[in-house]
Design an enzyme around this catalytic site. Structure first.
Site, PDB file in Angstrom:
ATOM      1  N   ARG A  91      84.140  18.878 -58.184  1.00  0.00           N
ATOM      2  CA  ARG A  91      84.643  18.315 -59.439  1.00  0.00           C
ATOM      3  C   ARG A  91      85.249  19.402 -60.314  1.00  0.00           C
ATOM      4  NH1 ARG A  91      79.603  15.845 -58.429  1.00  0.00           N
ATOM      5  NH2 ARG A  91      79.737  13.585 -58.065  1.00  0.00           N
ATOM      6  N   ASP A 151      74.337   9.209 -61.658  1.00  0.00           N
ATOM      7  CA  ASP A 151      73.428  10.069 -60.879  1.00  0.00           C
ATOM      8  C   ASP A 151      71.975   9.636 -61.080  1.00  0.00           C
ATOM      9  OD1 ASP A 151      75.393  12.661 -60.288  1.00  0.00           O
ATOM     10  OD2 ASP A 151      75.763  11.662 -62.199  1.00  0.00           O
ATOM     11  N   ARG A 154      71.377   6.574 -59.076  1.00  0.00           N
ATOM     12  CA  ARG A 154      71.192   6.938 -57.661  1.00  0.00           C
ATOM     13  C   ARG A 154      69.791   7.501 -57.433  1.00  0.00           C
ATOM     14  NH1 ARG A 154      77.048   9.975 -57.607  1.00  0.00           N
ATOM     15  NH2 ARG A 154      78.304   8.227 -56.834  1.00  0.00           N
ATOM     16  N   HIS A 178      77.306  16.823 -64.338  1.00  0.00           N
ATOM     17  CA  HIS A 178      77.568  15.789 -63.327  1.00  0.00           C
ATOM     18  C   HIS A 178      78.270  16.505 -62.182  1.00  0.00           C
ATOM     19  CE1 HIS A 178      78.809  12.169 -61.298  1.00  0.00           C
ATOM     20  NE2 HIS A 178      80.096  12.397 -61.535  1.00  0.00           N
TER      21      HIS A 178
END
Length: 317
Positions: A91, A151, A154, A178
């Site tokens: 990212r 996240d 998850r 993140h």
């Protein structure tokens, strides 16, 4: 508390995430008006047409492609415009390309609806949340990133699957970046108020440490694995964004791990945006909840902050 009167939300970027988020909001009943803004006007128009046909089968929502002028009066700006993360790319590798996009696209939209709350979703979301705050001139409370809301979802999903318990009864957070330095907060994970280790003792489930290592790996690698298989992530982040919008528009004071400006907590002295549990209401971020962390989690969070700050310092802000 539900909203009364018209509620307009602007989505900047009509790609995978933007269009899927529009669909999630369409089905939620939260909004009365959705404006899709995209450099490719035809793409935005096509998505708006398709979504409008779906809208006729549910709660009434006006959906259309627009520009700066059509953003006036919006309550929320969801910024999803940017280059996609490529297979094998982190990212943080996206930062310069997407910073340029934010610089160009965000200021005129903010000028059109200066009272809106910004929710950044374009990656690297923590860096771009900081960029959006710096260039928008808005109070820190009204510039958020989707952060680790997905996240954390998850994380709860994987814990629930391992323990064979409803994920709605799992309370656990991922904080920090993140991305690759994110921090699952194992020390505060609990099942309906029962600490994880106590629950495991009651349940007779072995191998806690091996489970922690594997789960942490899976949470961090989930997006990469999805991108490798299908090219992009969309559904999970769209529902996460819908959840953030719900807390804002209904003034819920819900606790969500959004990304926002953090300074002075956990020994983090530099200006940086990262995720911590926050109370979210109609004003945006009402407050950060500085939950107790163990020493290893505090150290990992400071490492995450340093990693992000090193990238910020490469930008000319």
């Amino acid at each position: 508390m539900p909203q009364h009167g018209p509620v307009k939300v602007v989505i900047v970027g009509a790609g995978y995430v933007g269009a899927t988020t529009a669909f999630a909001l369409l089905r939620s009943g939260l909004v009365t008006e959705l404006v899709l803004v995209d450099k490719n006007r035809a793409k935005a128009e096509g998505e708006a047409m398709d979504l409008s046909h779906a809208a006729s089968l549910g709660p009434p929502v006006k959906i259309y492609a627009g520009g700066t002028a059509e953003c006036a009066g919006a309550r929320i700006i969801i910024f999803a415009a940017g280059a996609n993360q490529r297979p094998g790319e982190t990212r943080l590798d996206l930062v310069h390309r997407n910073t340029a996009i934010v610089r160009e696209a965000l200021p005129p939209i903010v000028a059109s609806c200066p009272d809106a709350v910004i929710i950044m979703v374009t990656n690297p979301v923590d860096i771009l949340t900081y960029v959006a705050w710096k260039i928008s001139g808005l109070p820190v409370e009204r510039v958020l990133g989707s952060g680790t809301v997905l996240d954390s979802a998850r994380f709860r999903h994987l814990i629930s699957r391992y323990l064979r318990v409803d994920p709605r009864n799992v309370h656990a957070y991922v904080i920090g970046e993140h991305g690759d330095t994110e921090v699952p907060v194992w020390s505060r994970a609990n099942i309906a108020g029962v600490e994880l280790e106590d629950f495991l003792a009651l349940d007779g489930t072995p191998n806690l440490e091996a489970f922690k290592v594997e789960t942490t790996h899976q949470v961090r690698e989930a997006a990469y694995e999805i991108i490798e298989r299908k090219g992009a992530t969309a559904y999970g982040v769209a529902v996460a964004l819908n959840r953030i919008c719900e807390s804002i528009l209904r003034d819920e004071n819900s606790v969500l791990t959004v990304s926002s400006l953090v300074q002075g907590l956990y020994g983090i002295e530099d200006e940086v945006c990262l995720s911590l549990p926050c109370l979210i209401n109609k004003k945006g971020r009402h407050k950060i909840l500085a939950v107790p962390l163990d020493s290893s989690e505090r150290a990992a969070l400071r490492h995450s902050a340093r990693t992000l700050r090193e990238v910020i310092e490469q930008l000319e802000l």
